[in-house]
Design a protein around this motif. Sequence first.
Motif, PDB file in Angstrom:
ATOM      1  N   ILE A 162      -7.998   9.391   7.652  1.00 56.45           N
ATOM      2  CA  ILE A 162      -7.069   9.565   5.987  1.00 56.45           C
ATOM      3  C   ILE A 162      -6.913  10.854   5.750  1.00 56.45           C
ATOM      4  O   ILE A 162      -6.204  10.650   5.290  1.00 56.45           O
ATOM      5  N   LEU A 170      -8.887   6.896  -6.295  1.00 54.94           N
ATOM      6  CA  LEU A 170      -9.648   7.038  -5.707  1.00 54.94           C
ATOM      7  C   LEU A 170      -9.902   8.837  -4.605  1.00 54.94           C
ATOM      8  O   LEU A 170      -9.516   9.370  -4.506  1.00 54.94           O
ATOM      9  N   ARG A 223     -12.716  10.894  -2.385  1.00 60.68           N
ATOM     10  CA  ARG A 223     -13.812  10.237  -1.711  1.00 60.68           C
ATOM     11  C   ARG A 223     -14.516  12.051  -1.689  1.00 60.68           C
ATOM     12  O   ARG A 223     -13.786  12.712  -0.872  1.00 60.68           O
ATOM     13  N   GLU A 277     -17.172  12.540  -0.628  1.00 57.12           N
ATOM     14  CA  GLU A 277     -18.800  12.677   0.377  1.00 57.12           C
ATOM     15  C   GLU A 277     -17.995  14.474   1.208  1.00 57.12           C
ATOM     16  O   GLU A 277     -17.916  14.390   2.091  1.00 57.12           O
ATOM     17  N   ARG A 328     -15.706   8.649  -7.290  1.00 58.36           N
ATOM     18  CA  ARG A 328     -16.298   7.850  -6.281  1.00 58.36           C
ATOM     19  C   ARG A 328     -17.917   8.786  -5.941  1.00 58.36           C
ATOM     20  O   ARG A 328     -17.472   9.854  -6.078  1.00 58.36           O
ATOM     21  N   ASP A 350     -20.027   8.170  -0.970  1.00 60.00           N
ATOM     22  CA  ASP A 350     -20.435   7.535   0.140  1.00 60.00           C
ATOM     23  C   ASP A 350     -20.459   8.049   1.497  1.00 60.00           C
ATOM     24  O   ASP A 350     -19.562   8.479   2.866  1.00 60.00           O
ATOM     25  N   LYS A 406     -18.866   8.710   8.161  1.00 60.81           N
ATOM     26  CA  LYS A 406     -19.533  10.417   7.182  1.00 60.81           C
ATOM     27  C   LYS A 406     -20.388  10.693   6.709  1.00 60.81           C
ATOM     28  O   LYS A 406     -21.281  10.485   5.902  1.00 60.81           O
ATOM     29  N   ARG A 460     -26.437   3.167   3.622  1.00 59.62           N
ATOM     30  CA  ARG A 460     -24.675   3.822   3.256  1.00 59.62           C
ATOM     31  C   ARG A 460     -24.428   3.926   2.235  1.00 59.62           C
ATOM     32  O   ARG A 460     -24.469   2.857   1.430  1.00 59.62           O
ATOM     33  N   GLU A 513     -16.316  -3.819  -1.207  1.00 58.20           N
ATOM     34  CA  GLU A 513     -16.176  -3.808  -0.479  1.00 58.20           C
ATOM     35  C   GLU A 513     -17.254  -4.323   1.054  1.00 58.20           C
ATOM     36  O   GLU A 513     -16.769  -4.305   1.789  1.00 58.20           O
ATOM     37  N   GLY A 533     -12.051  -2.253  -1.626  1.00 57.49           N
ATOM     38  CA  GLY A 533     -11.776  -1.267  -0.267  1.00 57.49           C
ATOM     39  C   GLY A 533     -11.660  -2.299   0.211  1.00 57.49           C
ATOM     40  O   GLY A 533     -12.626  -2.435   1.179  1.00 57.49           O
ATOM     41  N   THR A 534     -10.135  -2.706   0.665  1.00 54.45           N
ATOM     42  CA  THR A 534     -10.231  -3.748   2.192  1.00 54.45           C
ATOM     43  C   THR A 534     -10.362  -2.551   3.152  1.00 54.45           C
ATOM     44  O   THR A 534     -10.548  -3.416   4.074  1.00 54.45           O
ATOM     45  N   ASN A 535     -10.456  -1.366   4.038  1.00 53.07           N
ATOM     46  CA  ASN A 535     -10.661  -1.777   4.499  1.00 53.07           C
ATOM     47  C   ASN A 535     -12.453  -1.826   5.301  1.00 53.07           C
ATOM     48  O   ASN A 535     -12.400  -1.918   6.294  1.00 53.07           O
ATOM     49  N   ASP A 536     -13.388  -1.505   4.527  1.00 52.83           N
ATOM     50  CA  ASP A 536     -14.707  -1.941   4.692  1.00 52.83           C
ATOM     51  C   ASP A 536     -14.505  -3.444   4.094  1.00 52.83           C
ATOM     52  O   ASP A 536     -15.788  -3.761   5.174  1.00 52.83           O
ATOM     53  N   ARG A 552     -14.592  -0.563  11.951  1.00 53.81           N
ATOM     54  CA  ARG A 552     -13.531  -0.247  11.644  1.00 53.81           C
ATOM     55  C   ARG A 552     -12.956   0.726  12.708  1.00 53.81           C
ATOM     56  O   ARG A 552     -11.607   1.384  12.495  1.00 53.81           O
ATOM     57  N   CYS A 612      -8.005  -0.023  -3.195  1.00 57.63           N
ATOM     58  CA  CYS A 612      -7.902   1.391  -3.232  1.00 57.63           C
ATOM     59  C   CYS A 612      -8.433   1.856  -1.518  1.00 57.63           C
ATOM     60  O   CYS A 612      -7.800   2.532  -1.212  1.00 57.63           O
TER      61      CYS A 612
HETATM   62  C1  PEP Z   1     -12.574   0.814   2.039  1.00 53.71           C
HETATM   63  O1  PEP Z   1     -13.766   0.774   3.091  1.00 53.71           O
HETATM   64  O2  PEP Z   1     -11.164   0.403   1.562  1.00 53.71           O
HETATM   65  C2  PEP Z   1     -12.505   2.707   1.021  1.00 53.71           C
HETATM   66  C3  PEP Z   1     -11.303   2.540   0.057  1.00 53.71           C
HETATM   67  O3  PEP Z   1     -13.161   3.296   1.365  1.00 53.71           O
HETATM   68  P1  PEP Z   1     -13.738   4.180   2.646  1.00 53.71           P
HETATM   69  O4  PEP Z   1     -12.592   4.302   3.075  1.00 53.71           O
HETATM   70  O5  PEP Z   1     -13.639   4.985   1.901  1.00 53.71           O
HETATM   71  O6  PEP Z   1     -14.577   3.208   3.146  1.00 53.71           O
END
Ligand code: PEP
Length: 563
Positions: A186, A287, A289, A291, A324, A327, A332, A350, A422, A443-446, A456, A493
């Motif tokens: 990131i 977004l 972040r 944290e 945000r 998180d 993290k 989390r 997410e 949040g497509t990552n989670d 991930r 995001c």
């Molecule tokens: C996600 O989960 O897509 C997201 C944007 O949050 P992070 O990557 O910080 O978990």
Amino acid sequence: MKEFTGAGASPGIAAAPVNIIGHERPKVSSPDDPTSALAEATAAVAAELTELGSKASKRGQGEAAGVLEAQSLMAQDPMIVDTVMENLEAGASFDDALNQTSDHLTEMFRAIPDPYLAARADDVGEVIDRICWRLSGEPMPNAVSLTEPAILCARLLTAAETALLDPDLVAGFATEEGGPTSHVSIIARSMGVPAVVGVAGLMDGAESGLNAVLDGSTGEVVFDPDEDTVAEFRGRARREEQARLSMQKYRGVEVSFGDQPMAVSANVGNASDVERAVAQGADGIGLMRTEFLYMDRLEPPTEDEQVEIYVGALSSFHHTVTIRTFDIGGDKPAKFMNMEAEENPFLGIRGVRTYGAYPKLLRTQMRALLRASVHGKLAIMVPMIATPAEASEVKAILEELVVELADEGHEVGSYEYGVMIEVPSAALLAEQMAPIVDFFSIGTNDLTQYTMAADRMNTALEHLHDPLHPAVLSLCRMTAEVGQRHGKSVSVCGLAAADPLAASLFAEMGIDKLSVAAPSVNLIKSTVAELNVDEVRSAAVELRAAGDVEEIRRSTLNTLLDS
Ligand code: PEP
Ligand code: MG
């Protein structure tokens, strides 16, 4: 020529000699007076780390500053010198005494059941490496002291090391470990440094000084490339540069998909990212972040410290700045939160789930956000929401704090309240969540990690951790439809927002904001602006029946985007 493939973590082409980071330690000869040599070396290393920390903090790299500050304290801790002296007294040579001290202390940290303290083992090892280099009289080879452009290769880079990289000298980096959505990736994306992570066998092939090329989109890393390969990568770099220049015409331009405006905002983690977002003409911040402000610090940031950071971001834009709440958890950690070790940290305490145990931390952050709200258009967003009840509980705390601040005589502006989608349950319950919130942000990552049950961080599961999987797209579509029915904004995001194919599908679903790393803002603006709405709509209808991700990646829509 040696070829490797990992996961593309930050786009761009790099060509430069390799510089291996970190892990060698020089041989140290015995000084005449070990006590005074150790006292001099530990004091010098502590001072050097403090200086690097304040440099990082001036560059707005709070998380890196925190790590360096903590390492400086470690260098001054008598446990290092005492252990070396004990080993010397037991008959070890000076060099062996240092190595044994490093092994002993890193093992000791690793054995601590608290995972966050255990993670400090690497910090102790790094501090002792620095002390050895100081004692050897040689300069320590590291990313911070580069004088010529290089491709950095390492088993793993820490978030602090990554944040400290000088983008003018680091042509790119490759690591053996890590995934494209890990926080190191990131940071690389927001700095615009090409990066490849999760490259199996990388460190067996890497040699300092060897020429190398890498492609941060395809994940290719080639050591000692032949002429044809160099020419091929040069061609890619030229095409990327041309594309980047042609995209600059979208800088600061508002784009739309048909008659639906699409905001393209930036993801940020610190003050330097905010500057980069402004420079790219982002439509605000989608977004922040926060944290990263907490990680690797011995104490959490104070309310006033946070007010300053949030005001800085809010006053940089006329557009909405979405911040945000922290998180923490998963990959993290925050070291001052003495959280229990968990079997599955990503499925554990989390994000919003930490708030019950750390109410003061949450209230301090929310007070800072509300105090900053008068300086711009603030949106507050909560991570890891799984149920409507969680969304209501956090909202109630915010409302209570508005009254508390007003009673204390603070001015509080207006703000929007939203939640991250997410966790699959949040997408499935979006209908029930909609009346509670002003917006959703996917949040497509989670969402991918939890929908596909694919960690991930695990590069062996890349094929499952794909946000274009029809199962993930289906949850995105459900959320977008709920948003439209209730007149609530829905944004994306996660990393997928920066993929032109995914961005087109999101636009077609009715999503009205895409938030991406600053260097990708104009790529996504140009993608959205140049889409043929009818073609995208008909391709998207076909894709709704897709059962696997390959069908989507092979679709006519992808061909249209490439043409
Ligand atoms: C996600 O989960 O897509 C997201 C944007 O949050 P992070 O990557 O910080 O978990
Ligand atoms: Mg997330």
